[in-house]
Design a protein around this motif. Structure first.
Motif, PDB file in Angstrom:
ATOM      1  N   SER A 109       0.884  -1.206   0.010  1.00 40.40           N
ATOM      2  CA  SER A 109       0.021  -0.056   0.152  1.00 40.40           C
ATOM      3  C   SER A 109       0.841   1.280   0.076  1.00 40.40           C
ATOM      4  CB  SER A 109      -0.888   0.181   0.909  1.00 40.40           C
ATOM      5  OG  SER A 109      -0.268   0.116   2.462  1.00 40.40           O
ATOM      6  N   ALA A 110       0.196   2.217  -0.618  1.00 43.34           N
ATOM      7  CA  ALA A 110       1.023   3.434  -0.743  1.00 43.34           C
ATOM      8  C   ALA A 110       0.604   4.438   0.580  1.00 43.34           C
ATOM      9  CB  ALA A 110       0.928   4.314  -2.048  1.00 43.34           C
ATOM     10  N   ASP A 111       1.755   5.009   1.102  1.00 43.99           N
ATOM     11  CA  ASP A 111       1.454   5.833   2.422  1.00 43.99           C
ATOM     12  C   ASP A 111       1.047   7.384   1.830  1.00 43.99           C
ATOM     13  OD1 ASP A 111       1.416   6.991   5.002  1.00 43.99           O
ATOM     14  OD2 ASP A 111       3.508   7.387   4.953  1.00 43.99           O
ATOM     15  N   THR A 112      -0.155   7.819   1.880  1.00 46.98           N
ATOM     16  CA  THR A 112      -0.914   8.959   1.573  1.00 46.98           C
ATOM     17  C   THR A 112      -0.798   9.951   2.540  1.00 46.98           C
ATOM     18  OG1 THR A 112      -2.832   8.343   2.098  1.00 46.98           O
ATOM     19  CG2 THR A 112      -2.156   7.853  -0.123  1.00 46.98           C
ATOM     20  N   THR A 113       0.051   9.831   3.942  1.00 50.14           N
ATOM     21  CA  THR A 113       0.170  11.005   4.743  1.00 50.14           C
ATOM     22  C   THR A 113       1.433  11.931   4.545  1.00 50.14           C
ATOM     23  OG1 THR A 113       1.360   9.569   6.138  1.00 50.14           O
ATOM     24  CG2 THR A 113      -1.036   9.548   6.490  1.00 50.14           C
ATOM     25  N   SER A 114       0.986  12.920   4.940  1.00 46.32           N
ATOM     26  CA  SER A 114       2.108  13.812   4.526  1.00 46.32           C
ATOM     27  C   SER A 114       3.244  13.778   5.432  1.00 46.32           C
ATOM     28  CB  SER A 114       1.590  15.391   4.656  1.00 46.32           C
ATOM     29  OG  SER A 114       1.537  15.352   5.995  1.00 46.32           O
ATOM     30  N   GLY A 115       3.154  13.224   6.793  1.00 49.18           N
ATOM     31  CA  GLY A 115       4.256  12.816   7.691  1.00 49.18           C
ATOM     32  C   GLY A 115       5.067  14.282   8.244  1.00 49.18           C
ATOM     33  N   ASP A 116       4.340  15.386   8.037  1.00 51.56           N
ATOM     34  CA  ASP A 116       4.897  16.622   8.776  1.00 51.56           C
ATOM     35  C   ASP A 116       4.241  17.026  10.071  1.00 51.56           C
ATOM     36  OD1 ASP A 116       2.400  17.836   7.950  1.00 51.56           O
ATOM     37  OD2 ASP A 116       3.280  19.145   6.628  1.00 51.56           O
ATOM     38  N   GLY A 117       3.319  16.218  10.546  1.00 51.85           N
ATOM     39  CA  GLY A 117       2.705  16.368  11.499  1.00 51.85           C
ATOM     40  C   GLY A 117       1.874  17.636  12.056  1.00 51.85           C
ATOM     41  N   ARG A 118       1.499  18.236  10.814  1.00 53.23           N
ATOM     42  CA  ARG A 118       0.579  19.454  10.919  1.00 53.23           C
ATOM     43  C   ARG A 118      -0.779  19.304  11.225  1.00 53.23           C
ATOM     44  NH1 ARG A 118       3.190  22.745   5.832  1.00 53.23           N
ATOM     45  NH2 ARG A 118       5.153  23.222   6.733  1.00 53.23           N
ATOM     46  N   GLN A 119      -1.500  20.018  11.935  1.00 55.12           N
ATOM     47  CA  GLN A 119      -2.865  19.756  12.386  1.00 55.12           C
ATOM     48  C   GLN A 119      -3.740  20.945  12.038  1.00 55.12           C
ATOM     49  OE1 GLN A 119      -3.510  18.711  16.335  1.00 55.12           O
ATOM     50  NE2 GLN A 119      -2.263  16.668  15.942  1.00 55.12           N
ATOM     51  N   ASP A 120      -4.910  20.780  11.654  1.00 51.97           N
ATOM     52  CA  ASP A 120      -5.967  21.861  11.662  1.00 51.97           C
ATOM     53  C   ASP A 120      -6.080  22.678  12.770  1.00 51.97           C
ATOM     54  OD1 ASP A 120      -7.693  23.716  10.421  1.00 51.97           O
ATOM     55  OD2 ASP A 120      -9.032  21.973   9.518  1.00 51.97           O
ATOM     56  N   ALA A 121      -5.526  24.145  12.483  1.00 48.70           N
ATOM     57  CA  ALA A 121      -5.692  24.632  13.813  1.00 48.70           C
ATOM     58  C   ALA A 121      -6.636  25.602  14.176  1.00 48.70           C
ATOM     59  CB  ALA A 121      -4.452  25.772  13.590  1.00 48.70           C
ATOM     60  N   PHE A 122      -7.527  25.530  13.236  1.00 51.65           N
ATOM     61  CA  PHE A 122      -8.898  26.356  13.558  1.00 51.65           C
ATOM     62  C   PHE A 122     -10.106  25.582  13.359  1.00 51.65           C
ATOM     63  CE2 PHE A 122      -5.530  29.408  11.847  1.00 51.65           C
ATOM     64  CZ  PHE A 122      -5.472  30.190  12.948  1.00 51.65           C
ATOM     65  N   ASP A 123     -10.690  25.155  14.441  1.00 56.77           N
ATOM     66  CA  ASP A 123     -11.868  24.322  14.398  1.00 56.77           C
ATOM     67  C   ASP A 123     -13.244  25.070  14.503  1.00 56.77           C
ATOM     68  OD1 ASP A 123     -13.677  22.030  14.423  1.00 56.77           O
ATOM     69  OD2 ASP A 123     -12.811  21.193  16.321  1.00 56.77           O
ATOM     70  N   PRO A 124     -14.026  25.009  13.443  1.00 51.53           N
ATOM     71  CA  PRO A 124     -15.147  25.876  13.919  1.00 51.53           C
ATOM     72  C   PRO A 124     -16.185  25.307  14.844  1.00 51.53           C
ATOM     73  CG  PRO A 124     -15.292  24.688  11.625  1.00 51.53           C
ATOM     74  CD  PRO A 124     -13.882  24.420  12.250  1.00 51.53           C
ATOM     75  N   VAL A 125     -16.111  23.918  15.262  1.00 52.19           N
ATOM     76  CA  VAL A 125     -16.838  23.507  16.094  1.00 52.19           C
ATOM     77  C   VAL A 125     -16.383  23.826  17.587  1.00 52.19           C
ATOM     78  CG1 VAL A 125     -17.907  21.059  17.187  1.00 52.19           C
ATOM     79  CG2 VAL A 125     -17.684  21.501  14.687  1.00 52.19           C
ATOM     80  N   GLN A 126     -15.134  23.802  17.745  1.00 57.97           N
ATOM     81  CA  GLN A 126     -14.612  24.121  19.075  1.00 57.97           C
ATOM     82  C   GLN A 126     -14.531  25.567  19.351  1.00 57.97           C
ATOM     83  OE1 GLN A 126     -10.814  22.078  19.317  1.00 57.97           O
ATOM     84  NE2 GLN A 126     -11.874  20.217  19.949  1.00 57.97           N
ATOM     85  N   ASN A 127     -14.444  26.450  18.260  1.00 56.54           N
ATOM     86  CA  ASN A 127     -14.041  27.782  18.669  1.00 56.54           C
ATOM     87  C   ASN A 127     -14.868  28.615  17.547  1.00 56.54           C
ATOM     88  OD1 ASN A 127     -12.029  27.739  20.345  1.00 56.54           O
ATOM     89  ND2 ASN A 127     -10.515  27.096  18.839  1.00 56.54           N
ATOM     90  N   PRO A 128     -16.211  28.423  17.398  1.00 57.43           N
ATOM     91  CA  PRO A 128     -17.059  29.131  16.487  1.00 57.43           C
ATOM     92  C   PRO A 128     -16.718  30.776  16.673  1.00 57.43           C
ATOM     93  CG  PRO A 128     -18.448  28.563  18.248  1.00 57.43           C
ATOM     94  CD  PRO A 128     -16.946  27.953  18.654  1.00 57.43           C
ATOM     95  N   GLU A 129     -16.316  31.258  17.528  1.00 56.17           N
ATOM     96  CA  GLU A 129     -15.907  32.837  17.693  1.00 56.17           C
ATOM     97  C   GLU A 129     -15.060  33.044  16.670  1.00 56.17           C
ATOM     98  OE1 GLU A 129     -15.610  30.602  20.394  1.00 56.17           O
ATOM     99  OE2 GLU A 129     -17.466  31.082  21.298  1.00 56.17           O
ATOM    100  N   LEU A 130     -14.045  32.157  16.143  1.00 54.75           N
ATOM    101  CA  LEU A 130     -13.033  32.692  15.252  1.00 54.75           C
ATOM    102  C   LEU A 130     -13.649  32.949  13.787  1.00 54.75           C
ATOM    103  CD1 LEU A 130     -10.490  29.903  15.662  1.00 54.75           C
ATOM    104  CD2 LEU A 130     -10.056  32.460  16.027  1.00 54.75           C
ATOM    105  N   PHE A 131     -15.174  32.540  13.603  1.00 58.27           N
ATOM    106  CA  PHE A 131     -15.346  32.687  12.400  1.00 58.27           C
ATOM    107  C   PHE A 131     -16.680  33.385  12.314  1.00 58.27           C
ATOM    108  CE2 PHE A 131     -13.122  28.759  12.439  1.00 58.27           C
ATOM    109  CZ  PHE A 131     -12.321  28.935  11.433  1.00 58.27           C
TER     110      PHE A 131
END
Length: 167
Positions: free
Chosen positions: A2-24
């Motif tokens: 199988s091919a590994d399709t993950t980027s491997g850089d460990g970055r995560q989405d920093a802005f979650d609209p469910v946890q922090n709706p005030e951001l948007f």
């Protein structure tokens, strides 16, 4: 195998609209007003640059007048590259409306990305009509089409600063 399709850089989405709706909250409408403020600023900068090009044209016996062909585009791109791609990650209009741009993982945009962001905006508007702005109605982060393509997010800067100070 199988091919590994993950980027491997460990970055995560920093802005979650469910946890922090005030951001948007209110981002879509304030972004429209910021656009109009930026149009006025760019028009004033273009007028000032036009005066300089006129003087340059006189001193170069007319050769400098050729710059008028690219003047509005060049002024707009330089303005966006150095404001949106600068340390505050926002244009003057965005600052007036309390907005800033970030990459999906939280980093500030750099000047080349800011210029490409502006170019993609203008290309998408001219090719796909202003109806492309309707994409923000279906996006949980109120992102436009060019934001989705480039991986950028426009957020409330005041809430982001207070959130960062708390954590």
């Amino acid at each position: 195998m199988s091919a590994d399709t993950t980027s491997g850089d460990g970055r995560q989405d920093a802005f979650d609209p469910v946890q922090n709706p005030e951001l948007f909250e209110g981002v879509r409408s304030r972004r429209i007003f910021a656009f109009f403020i930026d149009v006025v600023v760019i028009a004033l900068l273009t007028f000032g640059a036009g005066v300089l090009v006129f003087v340059l044209g006189v001193f170069t016996l007319g050769l400098g007048f050729l710059l008028y062909a690219i003047l509005p585009t060049a002024v707009a791109l330089i303005y966006v590259a150095f404001t949106l791609g600068g340390p505050q990650a926002s244009t003057l209009g965005m600052r007036a409306m309390g907005l800033e741009m970030r990459l999906w993982y939280g980093a500030k945009p750099y000047p080349l990305l800011a210029a490409v962001h502006a170019l993609l905006f203008w290309f998408s508007i001219s090719l796909l009509t202003p109806l492309v702005l309707l994409v923000s109605l279906f996006s949980d982060r109120k992102r436009l089409l060019h934001d989705l393509i480039l991986g950028t997010v426009v957020i409330n800067s005041a809430y982001h600063r207070s959130y960062m100070q708390e954590h």
